[in-house]
Design a protein around this motif. Structure first.
Motif, PDB file in Angstrom:
ATOM      1  N   ALA A  78       0.842  -1.211   0.000  1.00  8.95           N
ATOM      2  CA  ALA A  78       0.000   0.000   0.000  1.00  8.95           C
ATOM      3  C   ALA A  78       0.867   1.246   0.000  1.00  8.95           C
ATOM      4  N   LEU A  79       1.924   1.220   0.791  1.00  6.89           N
ATOM      5  CA  LEU A  79       2.832   2.368   0.847  1.00  6.89           C
ATOM      6  C   LEU A  79       3.526   2.586  -0.497  1.00  6.89           C
ATOM      7  N   ALA A  80       3.960   1.492  -1.125  1.00  6.44           N
ATOM      8  CA  ALA A  80       4.636   1.607  -2.416  1.00  6.44           C
ATOM      9  C   ALA A  80       3.677   2.129  -3.487  1.00  6.44           C
ATOM     10  N   ALA A  81       2.442   1.631  -3.471  1.00 13.73           N
ATOM     11  CA  ALA A  81       1.453   2.083  -4.459  1.00 13.73           C
ATOM     12  C   ALA A  81       1.127   3.548  -4.237  1.00 13.73           C
ATOM     13  N   SER A  82       1.025   3.945  -2.969  1.00 13.24           N
ATOM     14  CA  SER A  82       0.714   5.350  -2.675  1.00 13.24           C
ATOM     15  C   SER A  82       1.838   6.260  -3.149  1.00 13.24           C
ATOM     16  N   ARG A  83       3.074   5.856  -2.950  1.00 13.11           N
ATOM     17  CA  ARG A  83       4.209   6.657  -3.403  1.00 13.11           C
ATOM     18  C   ARG A  83       4.259   6.728  -4.950  1.00 13.11           C
ATOM     19  N   LYS A  84       3.948   5.592  -5.540  1.00  7.67           N
ATOM     20  CA  LYS A  84       3.934   5.597  -7.016  1.00  7.67           C
ATOM     21  C   LYS A  84       2.854   6.523  -7.544  1.00  7.67           C
ATOM     22  N   ALA A  85       1.690   6.527  -6.888  1.00 10.43           N
ATOM     23  CA  ALA A  85       0.600   7.432  -7.295  1.00 10.43           C
ATOM     24  C   ALA A  85       1.036   8.872  -7.150  1.00 10.43           C
ATOM     25  N   ASP A  86       1.757   9.193  -6.084  1.00  8.90           N
ATOM     26  CA  ASP A  86       2.240  10.560  -5.886  1.00  8.90           C
ATOM     27  C   ASP A  86       3.229  10.954  -6.984  1.00  8.90           C
ATOM     28  N   GLU A  87       4.061   9.998  -7.399  1.00  9.71           N
ATOM     29  CA  GLU A  87       5.020  10.288  -8.466  1.00  9.71           C
ATOM     30  C   GLU A  87       4.293  10.628  -9.777  1.00  9.71           C
ATOM     31  N   TYR A  88       3.283   9.790 -10.107  1.00 11.71           N
ATOM     32  CA  TYR A  88       2.526  10.056 -11.334  1.00 11.71           C
ATOM     33  C   TYR A  88       1.755  11.373 -11.215  1.00 11.71           C
ATOM     34  N   ARG A  89       1.249  11.646 -10.029  1.00 11.09           N
ATOM     35  CA  ARG A  89       0.478  12.895  -9.850  1.00 11.09           C
ATOM     36  C   ARG A  89       1.408  14.104  -9.998  1.00 11.09           C
ATOM     37  N   ASN A  90       2.599  13.997  -9.448  1.00  9.98           N
ATOM     38  CA  ASN A  90       3.561  15.094  -9.571  1.00  9.98           C
ATOM     39  C   ASN A  90       4.022  15.271 -11.035  1.00  9.98           C
ATOM     40  N   ALA A  91       3.977  14.178 -11.779  1.00 17.58           N
ATOM     41  CA  ALA A  91       4.370  14.242 -13.192  1.00 17.58           C
ATOM     42  C   ALA A  91       3.218  14.683 -14.084  1.00 17.58           C
ATOM     43  N   GLY A  92       2.016  14.919 -13.495  1.00 14.17           N
ATOM     44  CA  GLY A  92       0.870  15.371 -14.267  1.00 14.17           C
ATOM     45  C   GLY A  92       0.077  14.252 -14.898  1.00 14.17           C
ATOM     46  N   ASP A  93       0.374  13.003 -14.472  1.00  9.36           N
ATOM     47  CA  ASP A  93      -0.343  11.842 -15.019  1.00  9.36           C
ATOM     48  C   ASP A  93      -1.407  11.444 -14.002  1.00  9.36           C
ATOM     49  N   ALA A  94      -2.552  12.062 -14.099  1.00 11.93           N
ATOM     50  CA  ALA A  94      -3.624  11.847 -13.126  1.00 11.93           C
ATOM     51  C   ALA A  94      -4.209  10.441 -13.231  1.00 11.93           C
ATOM     52  N   ALA A  95      -4.264   9.893 -14.437  1.00 14.34           N
ATOM     53  CA  ALA A  95      -4.873   8.565 -14.620  1.00 14.34           C
ATOM     54  C   ALA A  95      -4.049   7.496 -13.913  1.00 14.34           C
ATOM     55  N   ASP A  96      -2.732   7.492 -14.123  1.00 14.58           N
ATOM     56  CA  ASP A  96      -1.885   6.488 -13.464  1.00 14.58           C
ATOM     57  C   ASP A  96      -1.829   6.733 -11.957  1.00 14.58           C
ATOM     58  N   ALA A  97      -1.887   8.003 -11.581  1.00 15.89           N
ATOM     59  CA  ALA A  97      -1.902   8.321 -10.151  1.00 15.89           C
ATOM     60  C   ALA A  97      -3.142   7.729  -9.491  1.00 15.89           C
ATOM     61  N   GLN A  98      -4.277   7.850 -10.144  1.00 15.82           N
ATOM     62  CA  GLN A  98      -5.516   7.268  -9.606  1.00 15.82           C
ATOM     63  C   GLN A  98      -5.451   5.746  -9.564  1.00 15.82           C
TER      64      GLN A  98
END
Length: 262
Positions: A78-98
């Motif tokens: 869960a922690l790894a997935a949450s961090r990965k979502a934050d990375e995609y969100r910071n990169a402007g990739d909202a779909a992968d972040a979600q």
């Protein structure tokens, strides 16, 4: 139910008062033999039940440990997935972040399920652990009782054999009591004593007869000497020797006054 039955039987047997039971028994040795067999059979059953209970406890503990590990693993995911979502969100990739936020939620849900299962198993593990300890303690007590029973049985058997041997020796001694005049040995001894007394009587009788014969010979010898000396006096021979022999009494009656006329 089976577990409770085994536990109750172990507790009952472990608390048994062997001496009290023996006092009530008509045949202590037979009762001990039966108790040894019963204890041996019950110990075998108890060992099987305790082993099964321990096996069940180890399975619960293994499941619990697995739930704890799964909870930790899902937490890490869960922690790894949450961090990965934050990375995609910071990169402007909202779909992968979600997408990775959803994965984190799934991981958290599974983490919670594993934690819930672990918490549910904890009371059962604690209860089973207590039961196993009691069963093991009771089993040890049963084995100690079995050792006591075996030692007591061996002691009684040895004492019984000793008593039987002493009784046999006592009976044998009674049957050959040499002081008993009615016994075979007593009668034989009395017969020998009578024979010995007879021999002594014969010896005494024989000795008395010999003494009489020797006395007759002495009297005959003295009479012969008297006749010889008288003959010597008449023939004018030597005077009788003094000390040649003690004067012997003649068979004829002699008056002492006749000597004064000489």
């Amino acid at each position: 139910m089976v577990k409770q039955s085994i536990f109750g039987r172990i507790s009952q047997l472990a608390k048994a008062n062997i001496n009290a039971l023996l006092d009530q028994a008509e045949d202590p040795q037979k009762m001990l033999d039966q108790m040894v067999r019963d204890y041996t059979n019950n110990i075998a059953e108890a060992e099987s039940a305790v082993a099964q209970t321990i096996g069940n406890l180890r399975m619960l503990q293994a499941d619990y440990n697995e739930d704890i590990k799964n909870a930790q693993d899902w937490g890490n995911k869960a922690l790894a997935a949450s961090r990965k979502a934050d990375e995609y969100r910071n990169a402007g990739d909202a779909a992968d972040a979600q997408k990775f936020d959803n994965l984190a939620k799934v991981a958290i849900q599974r983490q919670m399920t594993a934690e819930s299962e672990a918490r549910t198993a904890e009371p059962s593990i604690a209860s089973q652990t207590e039961v196993v300890e009691k069963l093991k303690s009771g089993l040890d007590q049963m084995k100690n009782k079995l050792n006591q029973l075996t030692a007591k049985r061996n002691e009684l058997v040895a004492r019984s054999k000793t008593a039987a041997a002493q009784s046999q020796v006592h009976d044998a001694l009674k049957s050959i009591d040499i002081m008993d005049p009615t016994s075979e040995v007593g009668r034989f001894e009395e017969k020998i004593r009578r024979e010995e007394a007879k021999v002594l009587g014969q010896q005494e009788l024989a000795a008395s007869s010999l003494d009489a014969q020797f006395n007759q010979l002495e009297d005959l010898g003295e009479q012969t000497e008297i006749e010889a000396r008288l003959a010597a006096l008449k023939s004018g021979g030597a005077k009788p020797a003094i000390g040649a022999g003690a004067p012997a009494s003649s068979e004829a009656t002699v008056d002492e006054a006749d000597f004064d006329k000489l």
